[in-house]
Write an enzyme that holds these catalytic residues in place. Structure first.
Site, mmCIF file in Angstrom:
data_model
loop_
_atom_site.group_PDB
_atom_site.id
_atom_site.type_symbol
_atom_site.label_atom_id
_atom_site.label_comp_id
_atom_site.label_asym_id
_atom_site.label_seq_id
_atom_site.Cartn_x
_atom_site.Cartn_y
_atom_site.Cartn_z
ATOM 1 N N GLU A 68 0.847 -1.190 0.000
ATOM 2 C CA GLU A 68 0.000 0.000 0.000
ATOM 3 C C GLU A 68 0.883 1.240 0.000
ATOM 4 O O GLU A 68 1.811 1.348 0.780
ATOM 5 C CB GLU A 68 -0.867 -0.020 1.265
ATOM 6 C CG GLU A 68 -1.931 1.019 1.247
ATOM 7 C CD GLU A 68 -2.663 1.031 -0.075
ATOM 8 O OE1 GLU A 68 -3.414 0.092 -0.334
ATOM 9 O OE2 GLU A 68 -2.467 1.977 -0.870
ATOM 10 N N LYS A 111 8.377 -1.599 -1.838
ATOM 11 C CA LYS A 111 7.679 -0.847 -0.792
ATOM 12 C C LYS A 111 8.693 -0.266 0.206
ATOM 13 O O LYS A 111 8.627 0.909 0.563
ATOM 14 C CB LYS A 111 6.685 -1.777 -0.080
ATOM 15 C CG LYS A 111 6.087 -1.235 1.189
ATOM 16 C CD LYS A 111 5.097 -0.104 0.945
ATOM 17 C CE LYS A 111 4.747 0.606 2.208
ATOM 18 N NZ LYS A 111 3.373 0.803 2.493
ATOM 19 N N CYS A 135 5.223 4.036 9.343
ATOM 20 C CA CYS A 135 5.981 3.323 8.301
ATOM 21 C C CYS A 135 7.448 3.679 8.185
ATOM 22 O O CYS A 135 8.305 2.789 8.143
ATOM 23 C CB CYS A 135 5.324 3.556 6.956
ATOM 24 S SG CYS A 135 3.807 2.621 6.790
#
Ligand code: UDX
Ligand code: UDX
Length: 464
Positions: A162, A222, A278
């Site tokens: 994501e 990612k 993150c």
């Protein structure tokens, strides 16, 4: 393969909004979001959509439209897995706080639990999608568990990281720069699984923006994207300190540099330090992976991004102490903002937590106002650091419902989050109600420095 039923394990900041947007755009697919946290699921099902547990602009309208039609929230994890053709795993993967890799590696225990549960429950073939950010080659571990503990059904593993940012999650999901899908593209079954997920996204995203790669490239991309983004912030923050010494202005430097089309203007806003669930976690993860392969120079290179970020938070707090005549003991410091960025109620790794902790070490009295963060969350964030007792935190930190009230009788105001409403405050009135000299520390470069100086404030802005 035509997907009819999707299950998502984890109704958090990623799972909730992502599934709401899939349900909105794919009315023929039933989407069930499950979570072990009953309170969270109850909040997602609250009759008043304004009470859903995650604040994101535009999200409540989408939930209102799709909930009960083809979007469901439930605690029946087994039931949802059983029904699903495709299962997204969107549980949290915090940094390990114990054992090997403590403080660096990702803790995969929740992922493993999900895999074991999927294996136990599944009676027909399933596509399992990693949505959580994971260390490279986690898919392999996932496949091992599924194949060795399952009921002999076929599992295809996909990686679909994501890229949404909190605060703009809905827009990012409706209109992503790209969607990335990694899978076993060298086998027929793997390819079919990838195509099935491509078809879901293709219902609202142009196919040219849907990239397919092998599993490992997807997982690594990612971590790479987050590392590059965080690196830009640490780079501009490093420059902010030089600007303060030389008389340069970091926004002017960022603008001049960002107009170079090779560099580009985004993610060059100097701040009191990046936060969020993150950046730090993923970089620490990258550092850990590099070290485990013996790539020490690579590990050191990326670790520096975190070292710079920690320095930026600390030096902002130190600046407050030094400016207030080297002591903040017993002095009231008003914090405007606690969230890690504007337009979210998320506080994970927020710079405000660390600045507050540092000032508590110096015995300051802190008064916090944030438009979206609750008092309990703020206390829990400070308690989680373990540096001050719960009693001391509750005694020294007060949480107040308005900015104006928070600043009353304060020695200094510190802007920690760039909420738009802070720009519209009656700064003259706030100044009048503060102790003099009235200090203002802008950790977000949000306010008009010259205007505030005219009002009478002593102003410090990061990067000028
Ligand atoms: C996500 C990703 O999953 C993480 O890897 C990424 O890097 C950041 O964002 P996020 O959605 O922000 O996590 O996490 P959180 O809001 O904590 O939601 C995770 C949910 O999973 C929680 O509600 C938790 O209760 C649930 N969960 C966790 C389960 O339902 N089952 C479990 O076994 C573990
Ligand atoms: C990030 C990534 O952007 C997203 O793609 C990924 O999926 C998850 O991690 P998020 O953490 O939600 O998203 O927000 P982001 O907008 O990236 O901001 C992260 C932190 O960096 C915030 O604390 C923000 O204030 C800070 N930041 C951002 C800066 O200090 N300067 C900038 O120029 C940009």
């Amino acid at each position: 393969m035509n997907i009819k039923n999707i299950c998502c394990i984890g109704a958090g900041y990623v799972g909730g909004p992502t599934m709401a947007v899939i349900a909105k755009n794919c009315p023929d697919i039933n989407v069930t979001v499950v979570d072990i946290n009953e309170k969270r699921i109850a909040a997602w099902n609250d009759e008043d959509v304004e009470n859903i547990p995650i604040y994101e602009p535009g999200l409540s309208d989408i939930v209102k439209e799709a909930r009960g039609r083809n979007l469901f929230f439930s605690t029946d994890v087994d039931g949802a897995i059983d029904k699903a053709d495709m299962i997204f795993i969107s549980v949290n993967t915090p940094t390990k706080t114990y054992g090997i890799g403590k403080g660096m590696a990702a803790d995969l225990k929740f992922i493993e639990l999900c895999a074991r549960q999927i294996a136990r429950v599944s009676k027909n073939d399933k596509i399992v999608v990693e949505k959580s950010t994971l260390p490279v080659r986690t898919a392999e571990a996932l496949k091992n568990i599924l194949d060795n503990t399952g009921n002999g059904v076929n599992f295809q593993i996909l990686s679909n990281p994501e890229f949404l940012a909190e605060g703009t999650a809905v827009q990012d999901l409706l209109n992503p720069d790209r969607v990335l899908i990694g899978g076993g593209i060298d086998t027929e079954k793997g390819k079919n699984a990838v195509d099935a997920l491509v078809d879901v996204y293709a219902q609202w995203i142009p196919k040219a923006q849907i990239l397919t790669t092998n599993l490992w490239s997807s997982e690594l991309s990612k971590l790479t994207a987050n590392a590059f983004l965080a690196q830009r912030i640490s780079s501009i923050n490093a420059m902010s300190e030089i600007c303060e010494k030389t008389g340069a202005d970091v926004d002017e430097v960022a603008k001049a540099v960002g107009m170079d089309s090779r560099i580009g203007p985004k993610f060059l806003k100097s701040s009191v330090g990046f936060g969020g669930s993150c950046f730090q976690k993923d970089i620490l993860n990258l550092v850990y992976i590099s070290k485990s392969f013996g790539l020490n120079e690579v590990a050191d290179y990326w670790e520096q991004v975190i070292i710079m970020n920690d320095h930026q938070k600390r030096r902002f707090a130190e600046k407050i102490v030094k400016t207030l005549y080297n002591t903040v003991s017993g002095k009231k410091i008003a914090f405007l903002g606690w969230a890690f960025k504007k337009d979210t109620n998320d506080t994970r790794e927020s710079a405000a937590i660390h600045v507050a902790d540092y000032l508590l070490n110096e015995q300051a009295e802190i008064v916090v106002y944030d438009p979206k963060v609750t008092k309990e969350r703020i206390y829990a964030d400070l308690e989680a650091l373990g540096t001050h007792s719960s009693e001391e935190i509750r005694d020294r930190v007060k949480v107040i419902n308005t900015a104006v009230e928070a600043c009353k009788d304060a020695h200094a105001v510190a802007v920690l989050t760039e909420w738009d409403e802070f720009k519209e405050l009656d700064w003259k009135g706030i100044y009048n109600d503060m102790l003099k000299p009235a200090f203002l520390f802008d950790g977000r470069r949000l306010l008009d420095k010259d205007e505030l100086k005219k009002v009478g404030f002593e102003v410090f802005v990061i990067g000028s």
